[in-house]
Enzyme design. Structure first.
Site, PDB file in Angstrom:
ATOM      1  N   PHE A 177      37.500  20.700 -28.430  1.00  0.00           N
ATOM      2  CA  PHE A 177      38.956  20.831 -28.248  1.00  0.00           C
ATOM      3  C   PHE A 177      39.428  22.272 -28.013  1.00  0.00           C
ATOM      4  O   PHE A 177      40.541  22.634 -28.430  1.00  0.00           O
ATOM      5  CB  PHE A 177      39.704  20.231 -29.445  1.00  0.00           C
ATOM      6  CG  PHE A 177      39.141  18.928 -29.921  1.00  0.00           C
ATOM      7  CD1 PHE A 177      38.909  17.885 -29.029  1.00  0.00           C
ATOM      8  CD2 PHE A 177      38.808  18.733 -31.249  1.00  0.00           C
ATOM      9  CE1 PHE A 177      38.366  16.680 -29.463  1.00  0.00           C
ATOM     10  CE2 PHE A 177      38.264  17.543 -31.695  1.00  0.00           C
ATOM     11  CZ  PHE A 177      38.037  16.502 -30.793  1.00  0.00           C
ATOM     12  N   CYS A 178      38.628  23.087 -27.351  1.00  0.00           N
ATOM     13  CA  CYS A 178      38.998  24.487 -27.109  1.00  0.00           C
ATOM     14  C   CYS A 178      39.365  25.195 -28.417  1.00  0.00           C
ATOM     15  O   CYS A 178      40.237  26.067 -28.446  1.00  0.00           O
ATOM     16  CB  CYS A 178      40.143  24.602 -26.109  1.00  0.00           C
ATOM     17  SG  CYS A 178      39.676  24.132 -24.431  1.00  0.00           S
ATOM     18  N   ALA A 179      38.703  24.790 -29.476  1.00  0.00           N
ATOM     19  CA  ALA A 179      38.872  25.415 -30.791  1.00  0.00           C
ATOM     20  C   ALA A 179      37.510  25.392 -31.473  1.00  0.00           C
ATOM     21  O   ALA A 179      37.361  24.886 -32.582  1.00  0.00           O
ATOM     22  CB  ALA A 179      39.928  24.680 -31.613  1.00  0.00           C
TER      23      ALA A 179
END
Length: 461
Positions: free
Chosen positions: A383-385
């Site tokens: 999740f781009c995290a």
């Protein structure tokens, strides 16, 4: 209404269906998709955290304006003047939506990522930036020219504030400093104590920017009440089409910085010097960082979304979303194999973003089955995290080599999760179908065979 660890005055126990407002009309509500098992089904869009469907109201506003748009700021014709007025009025609508201070600037950008990179370019020399490892990459990575202190993931809102206070107390008190923090996690949906973090930052002479990409579509955001210096968000998460974003807040650092892009619109005057060089005077308004022909339709769409959400009323929007959150969390709790990811615990207030893993399943495989066999669109991965998800899954690695298993970082096992997210346009049926599908997949397994293609898990043909 302000945002802290407790965001809304809507009663938490408001659960009777007849008291819950209906979802707002959005594009794509009736789109059907094929199932690998045969037939078609209405698509259940449950990936709002990545991109929310456009509100029908926003689309209608844009369609009505489209025949009339023209060059902004640089045209004498009627359509150019109309478009210029609409573009500048959109700033006022966004400023009102965010409850900005009179002296604040509203800069139109492409996205939250673009907004925070713009701010990163405007930092004073030798600025120190403080950012939690829990941030989305859009707010974790732009600060390449600054001294960055990365803070460990806190396990309570109180620890978040205490961690920041300790870090700020150890910094050079005479230099500029900036704190960057999310309003709502794009992984867990949990709300962060923004007002308390802002107070800690200001007490130590630092400024603070709020990444409101996940917060603004779900809860009211007041720059004044939260006492933040800047807010950044994306139109495509706020029920507007792709390609527009906002950075709003204090003007001084933006006014003193070199333009984010050099070109027409950012320049006030340009003249040749006797030695052949060029002298440039840049605008001091928001136009300083909006070089080129602006995305007037994008700005208008964002303003339309702001107006539509305001008119719908955040009390009603929050009430409906809390109702859906309870339905999803209660349904997942009935499946022992499901583990919901959380930093602050089950009782933490949150928006409609829930990430989880399923014992015995690779998350990419599970998400692919939800799509192919049930017509349900969720998200899987990190999740781009990446730092946050790896922290949350550190003790729960999934086996290598399964369908769609993502590439692991050096020395790590494959990690990924599933994220379901929803909002103002989500009907009950979509979340009911999702919960039933999770239960059935866990109990009975997938009905189809899947394979990995270009790093994605897809149905085998």
């Amino acid at each position: 209404m302000s945002v802290s660890t407790s965001v809304s005055t809507v009663p938490a126990d408001q659960s009777v269906r007849r008291d819950i407002p209906e979802p707002l009309p959005v594009l794509g509500r009736g789109v059907t998709v094929p199932l690998v098992t045969g037939g078609e089904v209405t698509y259940a869009a449950l990936d709002y955290a990545a991109s929310a469907p456009a509100l029908q109201r926003v689309w209608d506003d844009v369609a009505a304006y489209a025949p009339y748009y023209g060059s902004v700021h640089r045209g004498a014709g009627y359509l150019s003047q109309l478009s210029t007025d609409l573009f500048e009025n959109a700033r006022g609508t966004v400023a009102e939506f965010l409850d900005c201070r009179a002296e604040d600037q509203v800069v139109f950008t492409r996205s939250t990522t673009d907004s925070l990179n713009l701010l990163a370019r405007a930092l004073p020399t030798d600025c120190q930036v403080f950012v939690f490892e829990t941030e989305h990459h859009a707010s974790l990575l732009p600060w390449r020219d600054a001294r960055v202190t990365y803070l460990d993931a806190p396990r309570t809102p109180e620890r978040a504030v205490a961690t920041l206070e300790r870090a700020l107390a150890d910094r050079d008190p005479h230099g500029p400093a900036l704190v960057c923090v999310t309003g709502a996690s794009n992984v867990t949906g949990e709300l962060w104590p923004v007002r308390e973090l802002a107070a800690a930052a200001h007490a130590h002479g630092a400024r603070i920017v709020l990444d409101a990409a996940q917060l603004a579509p779900h809860h009211p955001v007041s720059v004044r009440d939260l006492d933040v210096d800047w807010v950044a968000f994306s139109g495509h998460k706020l029920y507007a089409p792709f390609g527009s974003g906002v950075l709003a807040g204090r003007a001084d650092w933006l006014r003193e910085a070199e333009p984010y892009l050099a070109g027409g619109g950012a320049s006030r005057t340009v003249a040749r010097r006797a030695d052949g060089a060029v002298d440039v005077r840049w605008h001091e308004s928001a136009a300083r960082h909006e070089a080129g022909s602006p995305n007037v339709i994008g700005a208008y769409a964002v303003a339309s979304a702001c107006a539509a959400l305001t008119e719908a009323g955040f009390d009603d929007l929050v009430a409906r979303e809390r109702y859906l959150i309870r339905k999803v969390r209660a349904g997942l709790a009935e499946v022992p194999e499901v583990r919901v990811l959380s930093l602050f615990g089950d009782d933490a207030p949150r928006v409609g973003v829930i990430s989880f893993v399923v014992a015995g399943w690779n998350s990419s495989h599970f998400a692919a089955a939800l799509s192919a066999e049930y017509g349900i669109g969720v998200r899987d991965g990190l999740f781009c995290a990446h730092p946050l998800v790896r922290t949350l899954l550190g003790g729960d690695p999934q086996s290598q080599g399964e369908c769609g298993a993502p590439e692991a970082a050096p020395g790590e096992k494959s990690l990924n999760a599933i994220r379901v997210s929803f909002g103002a346009g989500t009907p009950d049926e979509h979340v009911d179908r999702f919960v039933a599908a999770v239960r059935e997949l866990v109990r009975e397994g997938a009905k189809w065979t899947y394979r990995t293609e270009d790093g994605r898990c897809v149905p085998a043909v």
